[in-house]
Write an enzyme that holds these catalytic residues in place. Structure first.
Site, PDB file in Angstrom:
ATOM      1  N   ARG A   1      44.132  31.724  35.540  1.00 25.96           N
ATOM      2  CA  ARG A   1      43.099  32.501  34.893  1.00 25.96           C
ATOM      3  C   ARG A   1      42.113  31.492  34.485  1.00 25.96           C
ATOM      4  O   ARG A   1      41.423  31.786  33.138  1.00 25.96           O
ATOM      5  CB  ARG A   1      43.633  33.310  33.747  1.00 25.96           C
ATOM      6  CG  ARG A   1      44.943  34.402  34.340  1.00 25.96           C
ATOM      7  CD  ARG A   1      44.649  35.195  35.432  1.00 25.96           C
ATOM      8  NE  ARG A   1      43.485  36.238  34.877  1.00 25.96           N
ATOM      9  CZ  ARG A   1      43.710  37.412  34.508  1.00 25.96           C
ATOM     10  NH1 ARG A   1      44.859  37.819  34.071  1.00 25.96           N
ATOM     11  NH2 ARG A   1      42.610  38.108  34.329  1.00 25.96           N
TER      12      ARG A   1
ATOM     13  N   ARG B   1      37.184  34.556  32.380  1.00 23.61           N
ATOM     14  CA  ARG B   1      37.702  34.758  30.864  1.00 23.61           C
ATOM     15  C   ARG B   1      37.429  34.047  29.879  1.00 23.61           C
ATOM     16  O   ARG B   1      36.858  34.576  28.981  1.00 23.61           O
ATOM     17  CB  ARG B   1      39.545  34.603  31.224  1.00 23.61           C
ATOM     18  CG  ARG B   1      40.114  35.639  30.709  1.00 23.61           C
ATOM     19  CD  ARG B   1      41.560  35.432  30.940  1.00 23.61           C
ATOM     20  NE  ARG B   1      42.527  36.445  30.676  1.00 23.61           N
ATOM     21  CZ  ARG B   1      43.668  36.683  30.666  1.00 23.61           C
ATOM     22  NH1 ARG B   1      44.453  35.622  30.869  1.00 23.61           N
ATOM     23  NH2 ARG B   1      44.290  37.684  30.387  1.00 23.61           N
TER      24      ARG B   1
ATOM     25  N   ARG C   1      28.687  37.723  32.603  1.00 17.13           N
ATOM     26  CA  ARG C   1      29.413  38.892  32.333  1.00 17.13           C
ATOM     27  C   ARG C   1      28.087  40.022  31.438  1.00 17.13           C
ATOM     28  O   ARG C   1      28.498  41.378  31.486  1.00 17.13           O
ATOM     29  CB  ARG C   1      30.621  39.215  31.829  1.00 17.13           C
ATOM     30  CG  ARG C   1      31.628  38.781  32.865  1.00 17.13           C
ATOM     31  CD  ARG C   1      31.983  40.089  33.540  1.00 17.13           C
ATOM     32  NE  ARG C   1      32.884  40.932  32.598  1.00 17.13           N
ATOM     33  CZ  ARG C   1      32.469  42.173  32.395  1.00 17.13           C
ATOM     34  NH1 ARG C   1      31.216  42.756  32.594  1.00 17.13           N
ATOM     35  NH2 ARG C   1      33.478  42.978  31.712  1.00 17.13           N
TER      36      ARG C   1
ATOM     37  N   ASP D   1      40.289  39.526  41.722  1.00 13.65           N
ATOM     38  CA  ASP D   1      41.247  40.281  40.941  1.00 13.65           C
ATOM     39  C   ASP D   1      42.470  40.623  41.802  1.00 13.65           C
ATOM     40  O   ASP D   1      42.204  40.804  43.050  1.00 13.65           O
ATOM     41  CB  ASP D   1      40.700  41.398  40.269  1.00 13.65           C
ATOM     42  CG  ASP D   1      41.864  41.792  39.216  1.00 13.65           C
ATOM     43  OD1 ASP D   1      41.839  41.101  37.918  1.00 13.65           O
ATOM     44  OD2 ASP D   1      42.505  42.738  39.169  1.00 13.65           O
TER      45      ASP D   1
ATOM     46  N   TYR E   1      50.925  48.978  38.668  1.00 15.70           N
ATOM     47  CA  TYR E   1      49.543  49.679  38.268  1.00 15.70           C
ATOM     48  C   TYR E   1      49.250  50.888  39.181  1.00 15.70           C
ATOM     49  O   TYR E   1      48.728  51.809  38.510  1.00 15.70           O
ATOM     50  CB  TYR E   1      48.461  48.692  38.698  1.00 15.70           C
ATOM     51  CG  TYR E   1      48.488  47.428  37.555  1.00 15.70           C
ATOM     52  CD1 TYR E   1      47.943  47.867  36.424  1.00 15.70           C
ATOM     53  CD2 TYR E   1      48.731  46.223  37.863  1.00 15.70           C
ATOM     54  CE1 TYR E   1      47.903  46.653  35.376  1.00 15.70           C
ATOM     55  CE2 TYR E   1      48.623  45.137  37.075  1.00 15.70           C
ATOM     56  CZ  TYR E   1      48.340  45.330  35.704  1.00 15.70           C
ATOM     57  OH  TYR E   1      48.158  44.438  34.823  1.00 15.70           O
TER      58      TYR E   1
END
Ligand code: CP3
Length: 353
Positions: free
Chosen positions: A35, A39, A48, A84, A161
């Protein structure tokens, strides 16, 4: 272009990261972070404000720019593709969104055999063509500075998920599906393993120098259930990748009580979390490369503590070939950039052999 190009030969294919994956000696210990792309980096947070997360993922130019950010800002020894674990699921007919502060949310969770049957086979060159283009662009932009790691979600973690619909603490819906509809479970795992293997192969053929399989929630299972319901499918993925001649990494957390199983996945490198001493982990895993171990929470402490704890891991390893410095899980979103850059410098200093 599906074949490999001139960049493969310039991209440090015999550099310190790849050498460590292959358990060869090198001048110092390589370091990168899970990561690390996006982030916590201010330049990503800025991007973002303008674009949605999936908009960046689906724009190869932007995805490659984010992939490069930690290489430029921190000096890490490997880049990981910005994407992702959920990305390929869209190509299987799954509708989801990534919600702020929550993570992936699936519109219609997979709850029975019929739902499993309706999952389409993934054609990675068709439905994730943008990922393959991001791989090629990242490779060109890296220009041989570091290798590029491609990745996919492991069948179990993706299934959590799909079945729960979102992140769950106790995985109770997943576990009850697994035990009470085990035929449907095995069919689901088979489909997800096939998709992840195809997706990773396509990334390698597009230029990825190594691949990592993320099984973040595998540690929620008992060792017996991991063996019966998960391990065969993880093994299947690494078996399918064996001919590709790039190193493979298996990441999981909370699995220190089942390292003997994790060591049998067939990956070249095993990622371990912080719940075990790195020397003990290595004894259990045997002759394989090892990654991870630093507690991510340390990234929020002062740099002196971070350096000291990094030094302890490097001392314990003692320069043994096959060590890749990393955290036991992802870089926390609130990590100060100076702490991450300071840790890279510390590993470069203490990790010189
Ligand atoms: O390593 C990297 O930096 C490369 C990019 C990457 C992302 N997600 C970007 C991302 C990688 C390798 C992942 C893997 C991933 N995604 C995992 C496995 C690793 C792990 O940490 O356990 C999991 C479980 C997911 C699912 C997921 N996606 C969650 C739980 C979230 C919530 C927010 C977060 O950061 O954890 C996401 C969204 C996501 N994926 C973001 C990023 C940068 C944040 C989205 C935003 O910008 O708002």
């Amino acid at each position: 272009m599906r074949g490999r190009g001139v960049w493969d030969f310039m991209a440090g294919r015999d550099g310190i990261f790849i050498r460590a994956c292959r358990m060869k000696k090198s001048s110092r210990t390589p370091v990168w972070f899970m990561r690390q792309a996006g982030r916590f980096l201010p330049e990503y947070r800025k991007l973002r404000k303008q674009y949605g997360f999936m908009d960046i993922v689906k724009d190869p130019k932007l995805a490659a720019a984010v992939t490069l950010m930690p290489v430029e800002r921190l000096g890490v020894d490997a880049a990981i593709l910005f994407s992702d674990i959920m990305t390929p699921l869209e190509g299987m007919g799954v509708r989801f969104r990534i919600e702020d502060g929550i993570g992936p949310v699936v519109d219609a969770p997979v709850r029975d055999f019929y739902d499993v049957e309706s999952l389409r086979e993934l054609d990675p060159y068709e439905s994730t063509a943008f990922v393959m283009e991001a791989v090629r662009r990242s490779k060109r932009a890296l220009h041989g500075r570091t290798p590029l790691i491609g990745f996919a979600g492991a069948p179990f973690t993706l299934a959590t998920y799909l079945v729960e619909g979102k992140r769950s603490e106790d995985l109770s819906v997943t576990k009850s599906f697994m035990h009470s509809k085990s035929d449907a479970w095995h069919a689901l795992m088979e489909r997800l393993a096939a998709a992840s293997a195809e997706y990773l192969s396509a990334q390698v053929l597009s230029g990825a120098d190594a691949v990592q399989l993320f099984d973040s929630w595998a540690g929620g299972l008992s060792p017996a259930d991991y063996e019966e319901y998960v391990l065969p499918y993880v093994k299947d993925i690494f078996r399918r990748l064996r001919g590709m001649e790039v190193p493979t990494i298996y990441f999981s957390t909370g699995t220190s009580v089942m390292l003997d199983s994790v060591g049998r996945t067939g990956a070249n490198v095993i990622s371990v979390d912080w719940r075990i001493d790195i020397g003990d982990a290595w004894d259990k895993i045997g002759k394989k490369a090892l990654q991870g171990n630093l507690d991510p929470a340390l990234m929020l402490c002062d740099i002196k503590t971070i350096r000291e704890r990094a030094g302890r891991i490097l001392d314990r390893v003692g320069g043994r070939p096959g060590h890749i410095f990393n955290l036991g899980h992802g870089m926390p979103p609130t990590t100060p950039v100076d702490n991450a850059a300071g840790l890279v410098s510390a590993v470069h200093e203490y990790g010189a052999h």
